[in-house]
Design a protein around this motif. Structure first.
Motif, short mmCIF file in Angstrom:
data_model
loop_
_atom_site.label_atom_id
_atom_site.label_comp_id
_atom_site.label_asym_id
_atom_site.label_seq_id
_atom_site.Cartn_x
_atom_site.Cartn_y
_atom_site.Cartn_z
N VAL A 45 40.42 25.47 35.14
CA VAL A 45 40.11 24.33 35.99
C VAL A 45 40.28 24.65 37.47
O VAL A 45 39.51 24.19 38.31
CB VAL A 45 40.99 23.13 35.60
N ALA A 46 41.30 25.45 37.81
CA ALA A 46 41.61 25.71 39.21
C ALA A 46 42.45 26.97 39.34
O ALA A 46 43.09 27.43 38.39
CB ALA A 46 42.36 24.53 39.82
N VAL A 47 42.43 27.51 40.57
CA VAL A 47 43.23 28.68 40.91
C VAL A 47 44.17 28.29 42.05
O VAL A 47 43.81 27.49 42.93
CB VAL A 47 42.33 29.85 41.36
N GLY A 95 45.38 26.09 34.74
CA GLY A 95 45.41 26.49 36.14
C GLY A 95 46.08 27.85 36.23
O GLY A 95 47.04 28.13 35.51
N VAL A 96 45.58 28.72 37.09
CA VAL A 96 46.09 30.08 37.21
C VAL A 96 46.61 30.33 38.61
O VAL A 96 45.94 30.02 39.61
CB VAL A 96 44.98 31.11 36.89
N ILE A 97 47.83 30.87 38.70
CA ILE A 97 48.40 31.33 39.97
C ILE A 97 48.18 32.83 40.02
O ILE A 97 48.72 33.58 39.20
CB ILE A 97 49.90 30.99 40.06
N ALA A 98 47.37 33.27 40.97
CA ALA A 98 46.93 34.67 40.98
C ALA A 98 46.70 35.13 42.41
O ALA A 98 46.59 34.34 43.34
CB ALA A 98 45.65 34.81 40.15
N ASN A 99 46.59 36.45 42.55
CA ASN A 99 46.26 37.07 43.84
C ASN A 99 45.51 38.37 43.58
O ASN A 99 45.12 38.63 42.43
CB ASN A 99 47.52 37.23 44.71
N PRO A 100 45.28 39.23 44.57
CA PRO A 100 44.49 40.44 44.31
C PRO A 100 45.09 41.39 43.28
O PRO A 100 44.38 42.25 42.75
CB PRO A 100 44.41 41.11 45.69
#
Length: 418
Positions: A82-84, A54-59
């Motif tokens: 799998v998910a953001v 799972g990735v924690i991301a933004n622009p």
């Protein structure tokens, strides 16, 4: 022209985009720092092989050529993504301050996107339901305690630890340098999502270094154990580097953080969120234009007379298009950094607050649920009480000297770069 017409014209000018290149763009071509993501990708994402991720991301989670890392991972086929999870303002950046994004399917990658803003229990449930092995965090921070991305990281670290999952930070530069920690240290009874744990107002660390500090100092006391943490370090970054010297592209980390100049001012002028004055939200120069109706040239004159190091003030008028004093003409100042090496954003903001309260005392503190917001931002009641007692800037700053010295010693154990 009548004064009212002059003010209206000035406000309209302030609302017009300024064609001034950001420092990061003006210095393109200098030594280029390689981010943690680039190092991970260069190795074919081997560190994530065989894991549900799972990735924690933004622009801001982009490569040097401005491709979003989530898109790159999906295209590579080398990561079982799998998910953001999106922080404040959302994964693709669709939300304003104090807002996340509701659950949706990203149309570009067809991945589910979950709201990870300010809810550790919800994140822990998401992580468990998705049966993740590793959580990856890669978001550009701006170096201030009250910027919420670092607390999304902290809560995600707690959630990963609760679920016995690994946590990987892909490091990025601190855009306002990592030379020193400055400002008051948070007292935990003043904990909120603009400061959950006891770090200084300007922490002088990268997100990777902060993750190491969180894991070593705070997770053991909050949940009784550490997370399985790894940091993919930066290459060629030095603590003295500002963002312009990295050669990396600047992507606004949030709607009101458009330039590296904004980031340099923010550790100080964010304190105006705690006052009745506009901090410039709803203009093209947030945190650089500060003011309110009926404030005039006297503030600029009094501030420039103090000859604060590395900064000058210009009398300015503006009309916010949203937030405080919406659609009303405000008088105040535009802050211009003249010497980035000598400029101290926290000292400057305190001088501005003290001077404003002397010249225009009708504009006081902002309260939320009967709590002065300044106490949340500064991390205790010390700054507010000292200002209310009539203390000068040096006396106010002396009030946190001992606690800052202690934090600097603790911080030193977790630094990765020279």
């Amino acid at each position: 022209m009548r004064r009212r017409n002059v003010l209206a014209a000035s406000a309209a000018l302030a609302a017009t985009p300024l064609l001034i290149p950001d420092t990061a763009q003006a210095h393109r071509g200098r030594r280029r720092v390689r981010t943690g993501f680039e190092r991970l990708a260069d190795d074919g994402f081997a560190a994530l092989a065989g894991q549900r991720v799972g990735v924690i991301a933004n622009p801001t989670s982009v490569t040097a050529d401005l491709r979003h890392e989530v898109d790159v991972m999906v295209e590579s086929g080398a990561v079982d993504l799998v998910a953001v999870f999106g922080p404040e303002h959302g994964f693709r950046g669709t939300s304003q301050a104090g807002e996340g994004e509701d659950y949706f399917i990203d149309p570009k990658t067809e991945l589910p996107v979950y709201n990870a803003y300010n809810d550790m229990a919800k994140m822990a449930d998401y992580f468990a339901e998705l049966d993740l092995d590793t959580i990856v965090f890669d978001i550009q921070d701006v170096g201030s305690r009250f910027y919420t991305y670092i607390w999304t990281m902290y809560l995600a670290m707690e959630a990963a630890a609760e679920n016995d999952m690994a946590f990987m930070v892909l490091d990025r530069p601190n855009p306002v340098t990592g030379k020193a920690a400055e400002g008051p240290v948070l007292h935990e009874e003043f904990s909120s999502f603009v400061g959950l744990k006891s770090i200084s107002q300007r922490h002088g660390m990268t997100v990777g270094e902060l993750a190491r500090l969180f894991n070593g100092e705070f997770l053991p006391e909050s949940i009784g154990k550490r997370v399985d943490l790894s940091v993919m370090e930066l290459d060629k970054w030095k603590r003295r580097d500002d963002f312009a010297s990295t050669g990396l592209p600047w992507v606004a980390p949030s709607p009101n953080m458009p330039t590296t100049t904004t980031a340099a001012l923010y550790p100080g002028t964010c304190l105006f969120e705690a006052s009745a004055l506009s901090e410039g939200r709803g203009t093209t120069q947030p945190f650089q234009l500060i003011g309110a109706p009926d404030i005039d040239h006297r503030w600029e004159v009094a501030l420039n007379a103090q000859e604060l190091p590395g900064v000058r003030f210009r009398e300015a008028y503006f009309k916010p298009t949203f937030s405080k004093w919406f659609d009303q003409t405000c008088g105040g100042v535009e802050i211009q950094i003249t010497d980035v090496e000598r400029f101290d954003p926290i000292r400057t903001a305190l001088a501005m607050i003290i001077t404003q309260r002397g010249e225009f005392p009708e504009y006081g503190w902002r309260f939320e649920e009967e709590v002065p917001w300044i106490d949340k931002l500064t991390g205790s009641s010390q700054v507010r009480e000292s200002i209310e007692a009539g203390d000068d800037v040096d006396t106010v700053m002396a009030g946190w000297r001992s606690e800052l010295a202690d934090f600097r010693k603790t911080r030193k154990e977790y630094l990765l770069y020279r």
